[in-house]
Design an enzyme around this catalytic site. Sequence first.
Site, PDB file in Angstrom:
ATOM      1  N   PHE A  20      10.606  17.104 -24.006  1.00 28.43           N
ATOM      2  CA  PHE A  20      10.362  16.104 -25.044  1.00 28.43           C
ATOM      3  C   PHE A  20      11.079  14.804 -24.702  1.00 28.43           C
ATOM      4  O   PHE A  20      12.178  14.834 -24.201  1.00 28.43           O
ATOM      5  CB  PHE A  20      10.865  16.661 -26.374  1.00 28.43           C
ATOM      6  N   LEU A  56      -5.573   5.929  10.527  1.00 29.02           N
ATOM      7  CA  LEU A  56      -6.182   7.052   9.806  1.00 29.02           C
ATOM      8  C   LEU A  56      -5.954   6.862   8.305  1.00 29.02           C
ATOM      9  O   LEU A  56      -5.141   6.042   7.893  1.00 29.02           O
ATOM     10  CB  LEU A  56      -5.558   8.366  10.280  1.00 29.02           C
ATOM     11  N   HIS A 113      -0.918   2.719   6.248  1.00 29.02           N
ATOM     12  CA  HIS A 113      -1.703   3.065   7.443  1.00 29.02           C
ATOM     13  C   HIS A 113      -0.784   3.582   8.549  1.00 29.02           C
ATOM     14  O   HIS A 113      -1.106   4.555   9.243  1.00 29.02           O
ATOM     15  CB  HIS A 113      -2.462   1.845   7.952  1.00 29.02           C
ATOM     16  N   CYS A 162      -8.841   3.583  -3.388  1.00 32.92           N
ATOM     17  CA  CYS A 162      -7.974   4.164  -4.429  1.00 32.92           C
ATOM     18  C   CYS A 162      -6.620   3.479  -4.549  1.00 32.92           C
ATOM     19  O   CYS A 162      -6.121   3.287  -5.657  1.00 32.92           O
ATOM     20  CB  CYS A 162      -7.714   5.649  -4.212  1.00 32.92           C
ATOM     21  N   CYS A 202      -9.434   4.857   1.364  1.00 33.28           N
ATOM     22  CA  CYS A 202      -8.531   5.002   0.201  1.00 33.28           C
ATOM     23  C   CYS A 202      -7.345   4.050   0.270  1.00 33.28           C
ATOM     24  O   CYS A 202      -7.141   3.232  -0.621  1.00 33.28           O
ATOM     25  CB  CYS A 202      -8.084   6.459   0.047  1.00 33.28           C
TER      26      CYS A 202
HETATM   27  C1  KPC Z   1      -0.271   7.657  -0.310  1.00 35.74           C
HETATM   28  C2  KPC Z   1      -1.575   8.262  -0.185  1.00 35.74           C
HETATM   29  O1  KPC Z   1      -1.699   9.470  -0.173  1.00 35.74           O
HETATM   30  C3  KPC Z   1      -2.733   7.400  -0.172  1.00 35.74           C
HETATM   31  S1  KPC Z   1      -3.584   7.277   1.337  1.00 35.74           S
HETATM   32  C4  KPC Z   1      -4.226   8.869   1.579  1.00 35.74           C
HETATM   33  C5  KPC Z   1      -5.027   8.971   2.794  1.00 35.74           C
HETATM   34  S2  KPC Z   1      -5.147  10.589   3.270  1.00 35.74           S
HETATM   35  O2  KPC Z   1      -3.791  11.205   3.289  1.00 35.74           O
HETATM   36  O3  KPC Z   1      -5.717  10.656   4.605  1.00 35.74           O
HETATM   37  O4  KPC Z   1      -5.979  11.332   2.326  1.00 35.74           O
END
Ligand code: KPC
Length: 521
Positions: free
Chosen positions: A499, A74, A133, A83, A78
């Site tokens: 600061f 899942l 993952h 990302c 990303c």
């Molecule tokens: C570390 C991280 O949040 C990047 S992977 C995110 C996948 S999800 O939590 O399913 O949006």
Amino acid sequence: MDIREQHLSNLEWRTLIDEFEAGAHDGPIINIDPDDDREYDAIFIGGGAGGRFGSAFLRARGGRQLTIDQWPFLGGSCPHLACVPHHLFSEAARELDLARLLAGRFWYPEFDENKASILDMVELFKSGRNSAHAFMNYQSKEQLGMEYILNATATVIDAHTVEAAGRRFTTKNLVLGTGATTRLPEVPGIDLPGVFDYATLIEELDYNPRSCVIIGGSKVAIEYGSFFQAAGCQTTILARSPLMTGKGLHHVDDDLREYVVHGMRIRGMEIHDGTETLEVLGDTRATGVRVRLSDGTIRDIECDMVFIGTGERANSDEFVKVLGVEVDDRDSIVVDGNMRTSVPGVYAIGDIIGPPMEMFKARKCGMTAARNIMGEDYSFDFSEYPDFLHSTYEVTWVGLSEREAREKYEDVIVIQMPPPGVPYGDIPLPCAEGTMLMAFTHPERTGFQKAVFDGATRKLVGAHHVGYGAKDGFQYLDYLIHSTDGLTIDQLAEMNELFLNPSHFIQLSRLRAGSMELSSL
Ligand code: KPC
């Protein structure tokens, strides 16, 4: 493989995903609760950010969900292709920038081009991504109680029926979240080896490129291009519109944009706008790009990698065919604010509904669908949002640009560093946290920041930052400036700065907040 009764640790999940990747297993990973015989409230097609957060939210509200994903994990693209590698590359770009600029000084060794390798970073990412993952699988099952089927194709039969892993499931609602993929420009040669997008760069790169032409001027083009250049790969961007001026980005401040693009150029990138890409050159692999420049001349630019940064297109074809969901002219599924599609009982979330293709939107779309499915009337308006990108800097903005503010308000006050009219290198300011080494060695590279106020109400209406570390604060600034009361310069002046901080908005506001009649700084 039925894993319902197994409670795998993160390390065991990682090993299992590694084995799936290596082909040691195939077939679906099944995690379905046999003790729960309720019909599903929702089946989520796609377990990326939208599907996973939607599933968790629906579960938390007492609903029953099933999430199905083609990958053995899942979290979606990303952490696999998008990302997370981008952030690794952007952090590498920032490190490389310093290593180049300070080579041979202090503790920095002479810069060794052979060690600055794009391929090394891609391989580093691939060697580590299954850990993320694994955690997504572990968290979703053991902490969030989700039901899921992984490594399986979901076949949508109708709005209430899905087949996967050789079984048929019925559901009250369907939530579509299978994302988007790069829209390839229609030019000859685009299919040649040596042409990559952000996804194939991860999966297929097997050499270290030394020169790159990027087709397109999207965020991806800026971010990956900055990394390539920092890694010693001479990079040229061929864009249609000037960078950061396209429809894809809103509220970009002119001065912020100028600082970012200037920064890319002084680091050696070649940037052309007003271009038309005519062809990717090469017989058996890409060796260059033929382009019509803005003055009409045609130029062949040699390179050993072509990278596509023209944007993405929704993966909606199957749902149009099977369900007849309405899509727009870019194939994005059309939804209302509740994430309902044109087909009753069918919702769509995340990148498949079009831009912005950002994490906050995907996850909140999932949450929105879940809330509505569970009986709430909840709408999500993502027309306004804070934004960011990485060059070798972290570039962050929220609210109105100065130009937009001047169109809307009569009395606009701007607090800016370096102040207007002061050339970038004349003073080592902002000299903000994360840019100190730059400030003291290359003052023109210490960043840029601007806060925009409506003088009449004294409210902050926009904030813009180039440097490092401000992204976190901008999440909260976004919430504050869009809240009913807004955030005034006087409240900023009351805040306690930590600061030396990344953005100087608190301390600079305090220098002006004493005046009844505000003035710029
Ligand atoms: C570390 C991280 O949040 C990047 S992977 C995110 C996948 S999800 O939590 O399913 O949006």
